[in-house]
Design an enzyme around this catalytic site. Sequence first.
Site, PDB file in Angstrom:
ATOM      1  N   HIS A  93       1.434   3.221  -0.158  1.00  0.00           N
ATOM      2  CA  HIS A  93       1.633   3.363  -1.605  1.00  0.00           C
ATOM      3  C   HIS A  93       3.099   3.703  -1.857  1.00  0.00           C
ATOM      4  O   HIS A  93       3.737   4.375  -1.049  1.00  0.00           O
ATOM      5  CB  HIS A  93       0.721   4.478  -2.146  1.00  0.00           C
ATOM      6  CG  HIS A  93       0.747   4.552  -3.643  1.00  0.00           C
ATOM      7  ND1 HIS A  93       1.721   5.235  -4.330  1.00  0.00           N
ATOM      8  CD2 HIS A  93      -0.066   4.008  -4.584  1.00  0.00           C
ATOM      9  CE1 HIS A  93       1.508   5.113  -5.626  1.00  0.00           C
ATOM     10  NE2 HIS A  93       0.423   4.369  -5.802  1.00  0.00           N
ATOM     11  N   GLU A 165       2.176  -3.768  -6.276  1.00  0.00           N
ATOM     12  CA  GLU A 165       2.445  -2.759  -7.301  1.00  0.00           C
ATOM     13  C   GLU A 165       3.954  -2.636  -7.506  1.00  0.00           C
ATOM     14  O   GLU A 165       4.641  -1.948  -6.727  1.00  0.00           O
ATOM     15  CB  GLU A 165       1.914  -1.393  -6.858  1.00  0.00           C
ATOM     16  CG  GLU A 165       0.419  -1.358  -6.665  1.00  0.00           C
ATOM     17  CD  GLU A 165      -0.108   0.062  -6.850  1.00  0.00           C
ATOM     18  OE1 GLU A 165      -0.905   0.272  -7.768  1.00  0.00           O
ATOM     19  OE2 GLU A 165       0.312   0.956  -6.094  1.00  0.00           O
ATOM     20  N   GLY A 235      -4.066   3.901 -11.356  1.00  0.00           N
ATOM     21  CA  GLY A 235      -3.765   5.323 -11.218  1.00  0.00           C
ATOM     22  C   GLY A 235      -4.264   6.081 -12.441  1.00  0.00           C
ATOM     23  O   GLY A 235      -5.444   6.442 -12.535  1.00  0.00           O
TER      24      GLY A 235
HETATM   25  C1  PEP Z   1      -0.515   3.654  -8.774  1.00  0.00           C
HETATM   26  O1  PEP Z   1       0.153   4.681  -8.635  1.00  0.00           O
HETATM   27  O2  PEP Z   1      -0.962   3.049  -7.800  1.00  0.00           O
HETATM   28  C2  PEP Z   1      -0.756   3.155 -10.116  1.00  0.00           C
HETATM   29  C3  PEP Z   1      -1.015   1.884 -10.257  1.00  0.00           C
HETATM   30  O3  PEP Z   1      -0.645   4.074 -11.113  1.00  0.00           O
HETATM   31  P1  PEP Z   1      -0.731   3.746 -12.685  1.00  0.00           P
HETATM   32  O4  PEP Z   1      -1.967   2.947 -12.928  1.00  0.00           O
HETATM   33  O5  PEP Z   1      -0.781   5.109 -13.340  1.00  0.00           O
HETATM   34  O6  PEP Z   1       0.496   2.993 -13.018  1.00  0.00           O
END
Ligand code: PEP
Length: 256
Positions: A93, A165, A235
């Site tokens: 991550h 991501e 998240g």
């Molecule tokens: C994450 O940290 O993997 C994430 C996608 O967070 P958020 O949905 O809050 O952007």
Amino acid sequence: MKSYVVGNWKMNFSVGESSVYLHKLLQRTHAYRDIEVIVAPSLIALQPLSLQIDRKKIRLAAQTANPHDFGAFTGEVSFTQLRGIADYCIIGHSERRHLFHESDKQIRSSVASALRNQITPILCIGETDTERTFGETYDVLRDQLLGGLSGVSAEDITKVIVAYEPVWAISTTSDARLASPDEIASIIQFIRQTLNEHFGQEVGENIPILYGGSVKPTNAGAYLTVPGVNGLLIGGASLIADQFTEIIEIAKKVKS
Ligand code: PEP
């Protein structure tokens, strides 16, 4: 291919709160054949929640683990110790890469250890804002993807999940910083093509690729319909039962 809806609770909720929250989610979730719902509570809550969970509805993921099986690694918990408790583990991550300086080498060892211990790795890759500004996105993604997966056997590669991501789109409150579906489409296509080149088309085409970055009920449908996206990593919105269950329902609708 199944769709995945993964909630990363990060370092939120006490053990008691995690259990109450899981109970609420279990009450509101159905067992879907084509949607895998996964939650990643903090490490301390994993074991008690593993006794409470209904695996037909929701599966558990760890947020990280140590690739060594046992030994003198104070404060760490290994994939071996998580075996039978978590079915999945988020690996690499962006918070682990950037706040805890995890290298591609460590991430590769974690992927290998997860697979050795029958835990499905969810390998996260994503470029930072600066890397994006300097036009390095594709190089960074290729390095993180192959850095995490090199050495995985032809058989094991079929058990891996990849999550794209973009770091600049995580936990943003500004709509202007959300990744656009078109932008994501080209990147997913690049990831798929890289997987195809390295692991063969038949395997590459069947590796689930998730998207994560400020996913909410208002944008989940648009992200889930991007060609090649097989699910979401969430998240903030995964901490709110109404929002998380709404996203599951949206995934169900998109699937059917
Ligand atoms: C994450 O940290 O993997 C994430 C996608 O967070 P958020 O949905 O809050 O952007």
